[in-house]
Motif scaffolding. Structure first.
Motif, mmCIF file in Angstrom:
data_model
loop_
_atom_site.group_PDB
_atom_site.id
_atom_site.type_symbol
_atom_site.label_atom_id
_atom_site.label_comp_id
_atom_site.label_asym_id
_atom_site.label_seq_id
_atom_site.Cartn_x
_atom_site.Cartn_y
_atom_site.Cartn_z
ATOM 1 N N SER A 120 0.847 -1.198 0.000
ATOM 2 C CA SER A 120 0.000 0.000 0.000
ATOM 3 C C SER A 120 0.882 1.247 0.000
ATOM 4 C CB SER A 120 -0.928 0.001 1.220
ATOM 5 O OG SER A 120 -0.196 0.070 2.428
ATOM 6 N N TRP A 121 0.450 2.250 -0.757
ATOM 7 C CA TRP A 121 1.190 3.504 -0.878
ATOM 8 C C TRP A 121 0.501 4.654 -0.152
ATOM 9 C CZ3 TRP A 121 5.575 4.906 -4.026
ATOM 10 C CH2 TRP A 121 6.227 3.804 -4.581
ATOM 11 N N GLU A 122 -0.687 4.419 0.360
ATOM 12 C CA GLU A 122 -1.428 5.492 1.020
ATOM 13 C C GLU A 122 -0.692 5.974 2.276
ATOM 14 O OE1 GLU A 122 -4.436 3.017 -1.217
ATOM 15 O OE2 GLU A 122 -2.667 2.651 0.028
ATOM 16 N N GLY A 123 -0.743 7.280 2.487
ATOM 17 C CA GLY A 123 -0.149 7.840 3.680
ATOM 18 C C GLY A 123 -1.003 7.558 4.909
ATOM 19 N N TYR A 124 -0.421 7.776 6.065
ATOM 20 C CA TYR A 124 -1.161 7.657 7.322
ATOM 21 C C TYR A 124 -0.582 8.701 8.264
ATOM 22 C CZ TYR A 124 2.805 4.403 7.959
ATOM 23 O OH TYR A 124 4.047 3.817 7.972
ATOM 24 N N ALA A 125 -0.820 8.571 9.534
ATOM 25 C CA ALA A 125 -0.342 9.576 10.487
ATOM 26 C C ALA A 125 0.270 8.901 11.699
ATOM 27 C CB ALA A 125 -1.489 10.499 10.913
ATOM 28 N N LEU A 126 0.922 9.711 12.505
ATOM 29 C CA LEU A 126 1.479 9.247 13.773
ATOM 30 C C LEU A 126 1.044 10.233 14.847
ATOM 31 C CD1 LEU A 126 4.913 7.797 14.586
ATOM 32 C CD2 LEU A 126 4.268 9.915 15.748
ATOM 33 N N ARG A 127 0.499 9.702 15.941
ATOM 34 C CA ARG A 127 0.105 10.549 17.072
ATOM 35 C C ARG A 127 1.184 10.433 18.138
ATOM 36 N NH1 ARG A 127 -4.633 12.792 18.571
ATOM 37 N NH2 ARG A 127 -5.849 11.540 17.096
ATOM 38 N N ASP A 128 1.860 11.542 18.431
ATOM 39 C CA ASP A 128 2.975 11.480 19.379
ATOM 40 C C ASP A 128 2.465 11.439 20.814
ATOM 41 O OD1 ASP A 128 2.280 14.067 20.083
ATOM 42 O OD2 ASP A 128 4.251 14.940 19.657
ATOM 43 N N ASP A 129 3.396 11.432 21.753
ATOM 44 C CA ASP A 129 3.034 11.296 23.169
ATOM 45 C C ASP A 129 2.336 12.527 23.723
ATOM 46 O OD1 ASP A 129 4.133 8.745 23.162
ATOM 47 O OD2 ASP A 129 6.107 9.443 23.811
ATOM 48 N N HIS A 130 2.307 13.631 22.958
ATOM 49 C CA HIS A 130 1.560 14.823 23.354
ATOM 50 C C HIS A 130 0.162 14.824 22.732
ATOM 51 C CE1 HIS A 130 5.701 16.023 24.208
ATOM 52 N NE2 HIS A 130 5.221 16.949 25.025
ATOM 53 N N GLY A 131 -0.143 13.762 21.992
ATOM 54 C CA GLY A 131 -1.461 13.658 21.367
ATOM 55 C C GLY A 131 -1.607 14.435 20.071
ATOM 56 N N VAL A 132 -0.484 14.912 19.514
ATOM 57 C CA VAL A 132 -0.518 15.715 18.295
ATOM 58 C C VAL A 132 -0.152 14.840 17.097
ATOM 59 C CG1 VAL A 132 0.323 17.800 17.170
ATOM 60 C CG2 VAL A 132 0.175 17.712 19.663
ATOM 61 N N LEU A 133 -0.854 15.054 15.986
ATOM 62 C CA LEU A 133 -0.642 14.239 14.792
ATOM 63 C C LEU A 133 0.390 14.851 13.854
ATOM 64 C CD1 LEU A 133 -4.334 13.341 13.829
ATOM 65 C CD2 LEU A 133 -2.639 11.809 14.849
ATOM 66 N N ILE A 134 1.114 13.971 13.162
ATOM 67 C CA ILE A 134 1.985 14.357 12.061
ATOM 68 C C ILE A 134 1.768 13.343 10.945
ATOM 69 C CG2 ILE A 134 3.975 13.052 12.962
ATOM 70 C CD1 ILE A 134 5.786 15.178 11.690
ATOM 71 N N GLY A 135 1.728 13.809 9.704
ATOM 72 C CA GLY A 135 1.520 12.910 8.587
ATOM 73 C C GLY A 135 2.754 12.049 8.315
ATOM 74 N N VAL A 136 2.517 10.863 7.775
ATOM 75 C CA VAL A 136 3.599 9.946 7.392
ATOM 76 C C VAL A 136 3.421 9.610 5.914
ATOM 77 C CG1 VAL A 136 4.714 7.715 7.783
ATOM 78 C CG2 VAL A 136 3.687 8.955 9.713
ATOM 79 N N ASP A 137 4.455 9.873 5.131
ATOM 80 C CA ASP A 137 4.433 9.548 3.706
ATOM 81 C C ASP A 137 5.355 8.358 3.473
ATOM 82 O OD1 ASP A 137 4.363 9.415 0.971
ATOM 83 O OD2 ASP A 137 5.561 11.221 0.634
ATOM 84 N N PRO A 138 4.818 7.120 3.463
ATOM 85 C CA PRO A 138 5.688 5.948 3.324
ATOM 86 C C PRO A 138 6.321 5.832 1.948
ATOM 87 C CG PRO A 138 3.395 5.281 3.255
ATOM 88 C CD PRO A 138 3.407 6.749 3.599
ATOM 89 N N ASN A 139 5.600 6.316 0.906
ATOM 90 C CA ASN A 139 6.145 6.293 -0.463
ATOM 91 C C ASN A 139 6.633 4.898 -0.846
ATOM 92 O OD1 ASN A 139 6.795 7.461 -2.934
ATOM 93 N ND2 ASN A 139 8.871 7.963 -2.297
ATOM 94 N N GLY A 140 5.878 3.882 -0.429
ATOM 95 C CA GLY A 140 6.238 2.505 -0.762
ATOM 96 C C GLY A 140 7.236 1.863 0.174
ATOM 97 N N THR A 141 7.719 2.607 1.180
ATOM 98 C CA THR A 141 8.695 2.051 2.123
ATOM 99 C C THR A 141 8.010 1.111 3.102
ATOM 100 O OG1 THR A 141 10.091 4.023 1.991
ATOM 101 C CG2 THR A 141 10.380 2.609 3.913
ATOM 102 N N ALA A 142 8.496 -0.131 3.163
ATOM 103 C CA ALA A 142 7.934 -1.108 4.096
ATOM 104 C C ALA A 142 8.484 -0.870 5.492
ATOM 105 C CB ALA A 142 8.270 -2.522 3.644
ATOM 106 N N PRO A 143 7.644 -0.923 6.499
ATOM 107 C CA PRO A 143 8.149 -0.750 7.860
ATOM 108 C C PRO A 143 8.955 -1.956 8.316
ATOM 109 C CG PRO A 143 5.832 -1.325 7.893
ATOM 110 C CD PRO A 143 6.193 -1.118 6.456
ATOM 111 N N ASP A 144 9.851 -1.723 9.234
ATOM 112 C CA ASP A 144 10.644 -2.787 9.838
ATOM 113 C C ASP A 144 9.792 -3.530 10.868
ATOM 114 O OD1 ASP A 144 13.087 -4.152 10.914
ATOM 115 O OD2 ASP A 144 12.698 -2.835 12.636
ATOM 116 N N ARG A 145 9.775 -4.850 10.753
ATOM 117 C CA ARG A 145 9.067 -5.735 11.678
ATOM 118 C C ARG A 145 7.563 -5.437 11.785
ATOM 119 N NH1 ARG A 145 12.639 -8.251 15.432
ATOM 120 N NH2 ARG A 145 14.509 -8.826 14.245
ATOM 121 N N PRO A 146 6.831 -5.427 10.666
ATOM 122 C CA PRO A 146 5.378 -5.294 10.778
ATOM 123 C C PRO A 146 4.772 -6.601 11.298
ATOM 124 C CG PRO A 146 5.980 -5.732 8.518
ATOM 125 C CD PRO A 146 7.277 -5.588 9.272
ATOM 126 N N GLU A 147 3.495 -6.567 11.605
ATOM 127 C CA GLU A 147 2.804 -7.760 12.116
ATOM 128 C C GLU A 147 2.414 -8.664 10.939
ATOM 129 O OE1 GLU A 147 -1.373 -8.970 14.402
ATOM 130 O OE2 GLU A 147 -0.835 -6.871 14.075
#
Length: 260
Positions: A120-147
């Protein structure tokens, strides 16, 4: 001749190992040198950039940590397991046999090929420990150790001939397919992530993605400490492998040339 071939293979392996070793060291240094910044602080830095007339030109290589969060359009649904997620990847492999005749003998060898795969190429977001969101653009990059949510093998069962409602075996089926292997990995909403990359505001809101120029882009379900330990161990083992494979390969090539 065999010694020369083995020697060349060892030298090629040493070259690949040297490249991987340098990359592991470079990633380790990037993680050590990068700051882990909360999103509110990145917003303050972006505002300072806007104040001097550089709106849309903010760039900051750093690390962010937090929980995966769906994009505004909602969660994705993975293809094979139908799991709600923010990212997924699947692969289907065909296992088959090849038959060849040699010296009056019939020999079978097993092989496999990828017949379908998708990330999947769709972007998503990350909610930090302060509860604030930042966008994530994976651009086809596979995460390390997914489920991994799918890992199964289904044997191939060729269909026979149906004659007047009676299923007959298909004696004309020449298929050598043994079966199909299905695997799928996902990132679920809420999964803890570590991301090393470049934060920018090219599209307005802050997004972290792959650096435009030099730099590394890592998305991982492991912590920074775990990644640093892994890269250190990897660099150590690759160093040993290169130091052994290179001289042994050269010796075998020289001996093979002398004994020809």
């Amino acid at each position: 001749m065999a010694m020369i071939v083995i020697g060349v293979l060892l030298l090629v392996g040493a070259g690949v190992g040297f490249y991987l070793m340098r990359n592991a060291r470079s990633e380790l240094h990037a993680m050590i040198g990068a700051e882990t910044l909360p999103v509110p602080q990145l917003e303050m830095l972006r505002k300072a950039s806007d104040d001097i007339g550089a709106r849309g030109s903010f760039r900051k290589q750093c690390e962010v940590v937090g929980a995966a969060h769906p994009r505004p359009e909602g969660v994705l649904v993975s293809e094979l397991s139908k799991t709600e997620c923010v990212w997924y990847r699947y692969e289907v492999k065909r296992h088959y046999e090849k038959v060849r005749h040699q010296d009056g003998h019939r020999r079978k060898t097993k092989h496999q090929e990828v017949v379908a795969k998708h990330t999947s190429w769709e972007g998503y977001a990350l909610r930090d420990d302060h509860g604030v969101l930042i966008g994530v653009d994976p651009n086809g990059t596979a995460p390390d150790r997914p489920e991994q949510v799918v890992s199964r093998f289904e044997p191939h069962r060729p269909q026979g001939l149906n004659l007047f409602g009676i299923q007959l075996p298909n004696i004309f089926d020449s298929s050598t397919t043994i079966g199909y292997e299905y695997t799928e990995w996902v990132l679920r909403p809420g999964h803890r992530l570590y991301i090393l990359g470049e934060v920018h505001d090219k599209i307005g809101p802050l997004v972290i993605g792959k650096p435009e120029r030099d730099g590394h882009f890592i998305i991982s379900t492991r912590t920074e400490d775990e990644l640093r330990k892994h890269r250190t161990q990897l660099h150590r083992w690759l160093s040993v492998g290169v130091l052994v494979a290179a001289p042994v390969g050269l010796v075998l090539i020289v001996l093979g040339a002398i004994l020809r």
